[in-house]
Design an enzyme around this catalytic site. Structure first.
Site, PDB file in Angstrom:
ATOM      1  N   ASP A 101       0.920  -1.132   0.003  1.00 49.28           N
ATOM      2  CA  ASP A 101       0.121  -0.032  -0.022  1.00 49.28           C
ATOM      3  C   ASP A 101       0.953   1.080   0.061  1.00 49.28           C
ATOM      4  O   ASP A 101       2.032   1.254   0.309  1.00 49.28           O
ATOM      5  CB  ASP A 101      -0.864  -0.015   1.186  1.00 49.28           C
ATOM      6  CG  ASP A 101      -0.211  -0.027   2.457  1.00 49.28           C
ATOM      7  OD1 ASP A 101       0.828  -0.876   2.721  1.00 49.28           O
ATOM      8  OD2 ASP A 101      -0.427   0.513   3.517  1.00 49.28           O
ATOM      9  N   GLU A 158      -0.142  -0.980   5.733  1.00 49.40           N
ATOM     10  CA  GLU A 158       0.928  -0.620   6.457  1.00 49.40           C
ATOM     11  C   GLU A 158       0.749   1.087   6.865  1.00 49.40           C
ATOM     12  O   GLU A 158       0.819   1.367   7.946  1.00 49.40           O
ATOM     13  CB  GLU A 158       2.335  -0.850   5.936  1.00 49.40           C
ATOM     14  CG  GLU A 158       3.403  -0.620   6.734  1.00 49.40           C
ATOM     15  CD  GLU A 158       4.096   0.973   7.040  1.00 49.40           C
ATOM     16  OE1 GLU A 158       4.852   1.096   7.805  1.00 49.40           O
ATOM     17  OE2 GLU A 158       3.694   1.433   6.028  1.00 49.40           O
TER      18      GLU A 158
END
Lengths: 485, 485
Positions: free
Chosen positions: B111, B176
Site C-alpha cells: 500500500d 501498513e
C-alpha cells in the site's frame, strides 16, 4: 424581595402610583419588543430585517413621547466572506432642550443574542412569559427591559403632564452583541453636535451582584491581550526524526508562559503592580458592605475553591487588581489523539486585565521586556516575538459625581437601601469610549438581578426589577435636577 | 554514485550479469505496480479495490516464481463513522522448505500514501517516470521497489536454474500506511505455523542516512506518549468575570509541562536516564564513520542551529538518548483571534522517545511520580491526572547476528564498501512486533537513499539503488547460506 420603602410624597407619589397602575401595559410593551427576534450575532438577512423593524418600533415609541428622532442610516456591512448585509440604524433622540436643565443621555441596545427553545429554554424565548414574577424572554434584561424602563419613566412624566426635570437624550444601537459596529465612529462624529449639550451618560446594561440588592457600577477592568510567537521553521517536524536535537518551539513557549504568573495568581512581570492604585482604608471598607454570599457564589460557579477565602479579597481580585490568564496556543496539536509532532511555529495567547492606574502602553513595554529577558537567557536559535493584539484601558469614575449621588438618593427612595457600589472584572468598552470621546460623566446603573442569565438560556427580568427600575429612573431625574438647582 | 566493485566470480557473476541485462524488465514491473493506486490511507471503496488488485497482482507474481501463496482474507473493517470497508488480504508465501537451509522471511507492504499531481508532483505520481536515473512514482521506494528487488533476486536464481541457497518466505501486507490493521493478530496466530520454521526476518522499509552509502539499521527508538489533564470544571470561564480568583488550569498545566525538559533538551524527570545504556568507547567510534554531511543535513532541515554541533552528538541524540517533545494542548483556545477564555479543563500532550534499556512501565511510573510531585507543591484545588496513551518499547538487535554479518558481506561485494550501521530515531513498531512475537532475529536492510522522499511529493528510487539492491539480496542469500554450511 425587599418591601418598598414608605411611599414618597409630592410629585414622586403620583409618578410611582402611575407606574404601579400601568405596570401591565409596560410589561405588554416589553412583550412586543421581545417578540422581535433582533439577533445581531448571526449575519443573516432575515435577522437584519428584524433589527431594522426593531429600530423602527423604537423610533415610533420615542416619537409618541414627543422626542425628535434621528434614525442614522449606517449603510451596509461587508462580511469576511464577501457578502454585504444592511446595518440597522443608530437612533439619536432628544426630548427637551432647556438650557437651565441638565441633559442626560441614555445609552442602550435593542439587539439580542441568538436564542431557540431547543437550546434548553423552558418557554419560547421570543414570547415573554411570566412565571412567579419572572418575565422570561430573550432580551428581557439585556437590554430591552432597561431601555423600556427609561422610556416608561419619561412617558410617566408625559402622561401626568409633569414637566420633565431634565433634558433627555437617547442613543440606541442595534449591533452591540456583534461588537457595536460603527458606534464609536458615530459618537466621534456627533461629539460637537448631538453630544455637545450632554452632561451625563447613563448605561444600564449590566447586572447587580446580588439577587435583591441594587447596585451602582463605577469601574470596569481594561484588557491587554498578547500574542507571543516562537518559531523554528514554518513546517512541523516529526518527533521521532528530530526529537533530541532541536530547541523545540513548544518547550520554549511553555517556559515563556510559565514565567508569567505563579501558583497564587501573582503576576511575575517586573513592575506590573507599580501603577496599581494603592488601597485606601476607605476603599477597603466599601467591599465589606457588598451583598455577596460567598458560598452561594462558589456553588453556582462550580468551583471547588477560589484563590481567596473572603468576600473582600475575592472582590478586590476581580475588580481592583490585575489578573493574567493564559488562553491557549495556536499552531500546536490541539485535537484528540496522539500525534507525534514537533510544532515548528507556535503562538501563545494571554491577557492581563488592567485596573486603575495601569496603562496599556506601559504594560506592553513591561511584558515585552520581561519575555525578551526570559527568552535571551535560553540562548535559543529560534525567533521570538511578542505583540499586543488588543489594548483596552480600564474605566473608573468618580462615585461622588452628581449623577452617582442622584442615583444613590433615588435608590434609597425606591428601595429603601444604599446600593452596592460595584465594579466589573470584565471589560465593557462602551463606558470608556463615551468617557474618552465625550469627556462627560458616565454612570452604569444596572436594573437586573445577578441571576437574570443574560446571554444564556431562560434569560429573564423580574417584574419587580422592571417596574421598580422604571420608578428608579423617574426618581433619578428628579434627584439630578435637584442637584442642579 | 559509487562504481561497483570488481565483478565477482562464480555463481554471483552470472546472477549479477542476469540482473544487469534484465534491469529494464525489472523497472517495467515496478512501473506496473506503481500504476496501481493502492492508497490505504483514504478509507474509500475505490482504493480498497485497488489494494485488493495490488495484492492479487503480487500473488500472481509469487506463484509464477513457484511459491505457495496463501492470501489471507481479513474480512472487513468497521470505520468510526459506521461504514464498513473490505480489508486487503495479507499474503503469506513460501518457496522451498529444505530443513538443511536457513529460512528467511521478507516483510514488505504494497500500500502507499495518497498522491496527486496537484500536490506538487513534477510527474504523474502513478506513472513511474525515469529522469536522470531516478524513477519517480508513489511507492517507488516505499515499499514497492524494495519488495520487487527481493522478488527480482529470487526470480534471477529461478531463471538461471540455480538452486536457491535459502528457503524464502514472504509476508506482504496492504495496510501498513494505515497502521498495519490486523497484522499483529495474524503474526501471533501464525507464530507456530507459518513462522515456526523462520530463522530470520528481513524488513526493507526505511532509508539510508546517505545519498550514496548503503546502511544497515539495527535499532529504532520506542515511544511513551502521555496525556496530563488539569481540570477545574467542565465549562470554560470568562477571563473578565473570573480572572484573578481562580487556580487557572492552563497556568497549572503550563507549569507541569515546563517541569519536563530544560533549554538544552535535557529531560528533568528524576531517574529517567538511569536505564539508558552506557556509552562504550566501541559504540562511540561507530558514529564517527557514518556518512552524514552535517551542513547539508542542517540546510535541508531548514533549521538554523541544532542543539549539538557535531555529527556524533547529533546521531547519538537522535538514536541512543531519549528525547521529550511537547506536542500540544487540547481544550484551550487554539484558533486565530483573541478569545478571552479561561479554559476549564485542559489536556497537555507530550512523549518521550525511549532507547535501550528503558522500559515503558518504569518510565510511566517516573513520569507520574514527577508530575504528581510538581502538582502537589502547588497546593491546587484542581484535579490533575496523568495517563500513558501509547507505549512502544525501543527495538535494538545484535549487529553480530548471522544475518547482519551476511548483509555486511553482501554489501561489501555489491558496493565495495562497509555499510553505515545506523539506528532510527522514530518508532517502527513492526520490527519490535516480529522480534517479540516470533522471537527470531530481525534485520532492517534499507535499499533507498536518504533523498528518496517517502511520503512526500516526487517520491523516487534511483535505478541504481533498485538494481544494485536486487543484486544485494541475491548476494545476501548466498552469504547467509555460507554461514549455515
Amino acid at each position: 424581595m425587599f418591601s418598598s420603602s414608605p411611599p414618597p410624597s409630592g410629585p414622586l407619589e403620583k409618578l410611582f402610583q402611575y407606574i404601579d397602575l400601568h405596570q401591565d401595559e409596560f410589561v405588554q410593551t416589553l412583550k412586543e419588543w421581545v417578540a422581535i427576534e433582533s439577533n445581531s450575532v448571526q449575519p443573516v438577512l432575515h435577522f437584519r430585517q428584524e433589527l431594522s423593524r426593531m429600530m423602527a418600533v423604537a423610533t415610533d415609541k420615542l416619537q409618541c413621547l414627543g422626542a425628535a428622532v434621528d434614525s442614522v442610516d449606517l449603510g451596509s456591512q461587508q462580511l469576511p466572506n464577501g457578502q454585504s448585509l444592511p446595518l440597522p440604524p443608530i437612533i439619536l433622540a432628544e426630548l427637551g432642550n432647556d438650557p437651565k436643565k441638565p441633559t442626560v443621555c441614555f445609552y442602550g441596545h435593542l439587539d439580542v443574542q441568538p436564542a431557540q427553545q431547543s437550546d434548553g429554554w423552558l418557554t419560547d424565548p421570543h414570547t415573554l412569559t411570566e412565571v412567579g414574577g419572572k418575565l422570561y424572554g430573550r432580551g428581557a434584561t439585556d437590554n430591552k427591559g432597561p431601555v423600556l424602563a427609561w422610556i416608561n419613566a419619561v412617558s410617566t412624566f408625559r402622561a401626568l403632564e409633569q414637566d420633565l426635570p431634565v433634558n433627555i437624550k437617547f442613543i440606541l444601537e442595534g449591533m452591540e452583541e456583534a461588537g457595536s459596529v460603527a458606534l464609536e465612529e458615530l459618537v466621534t462624529k456627533e461629539k460637537h453636535r448631538f453630544f455637545s449639550s450632554v452632561d451625563y451618560i447613563v448605561i444600564s446594561d449590566n447586572l447587580w451582584i446580588s439577587r435583591t440588592k441594587p447596585a451602582l457600577t463605577y469601574g470596569t477592568r481594561g484588557n491587554s491581550y498578547f500574542m507571543v510567537e516562537v518559531k523554528c521553521r514554518d513546517q512541523d517536524f516529526h518527533s521521532g526524526t528530530f526529537g533530541g536535537i532541536l530547541n523545540e518551539p513548544m518547550a520554549e513557549l511553555i517556559a515563556l508562559l510559565d514565567s508569567l504568573v505563579d501558583s497564587t495568581g501573582h503576576i511575575l512581570i517586573p513592575g506590573i503592580y507599580d501603577q496599581v492604585a494603592p488601597l485606601t482604608e476607605e476603599e477597603k471598607k466599601t467591599y465589606e458592605t457588598i451583598d455577596l454570599d460567598l458560598e452561594e457564589y462558589q456553588n453556582s460557579s462550580q468551583v471547588e475553591k477560589f484563590l481567596y477565602g473572603t468576600k473582600e479579597e475575592i472582590l478586590m481580585h476581580l475588580w481592583r487588581y490585575p489578573s493574567l490568564s493564559i488562553h491557549g496556543i495556536e499552531g500546536a496539536f490541539d485535537k484528540p489523539g496522539t500525534k507525534t509532532v514537533i510544532p515548528g511555529r507556535v503562538v501563545g495567547k494571554f491577557s492581563i486585565r488592567l485596573v486603575p492606574h495601569m496603562n496599556v502602553s506601559v504594560v506592553e513595554k513591561q511584558v515585552k521586556q520581561h519575555l525578551e529577558a526570559v527568552f535571551s537567557k535560553r540562548n535559543s536559535s529560534n525567533q521570538m516575538s511578542v505583540s499586543l493584539a488588543l489594548g483596552l484601558q480600564p474605566w473608573i469614575t468618580n462615585i461622588n459625581d452628581n449623577q452617582y449621588l442622584a442615583a444613590k438618593a433615588a435608590i434609597k427612595t425606591v428601595f429603601g437601601i444604599e446600593p452596592d457600589m460595584i465594579q466589573d472584572g470584565s471589560t465593557i468598552p462602551i463606558a470608556r469610549i463615551f468617557q474618552d470621546i465625550i469627556q462627560k460623566s458616565v454612570m452604569m446603573l444596572p436594573l437586573g438581578a445577578v441571576d437574570d442569565g443574560e446571554h444564556s438560556q431562560n434569560e429573564k427580568i423580574n417584574r419587580w426589577n422592571y417596574i421598580e427600575g422604571s420608578k428608579l429612573f423617574a426618581a433619578f431625574f428628579l434627584e439630578l435636577a435637584k442637584l442642579h438647582e
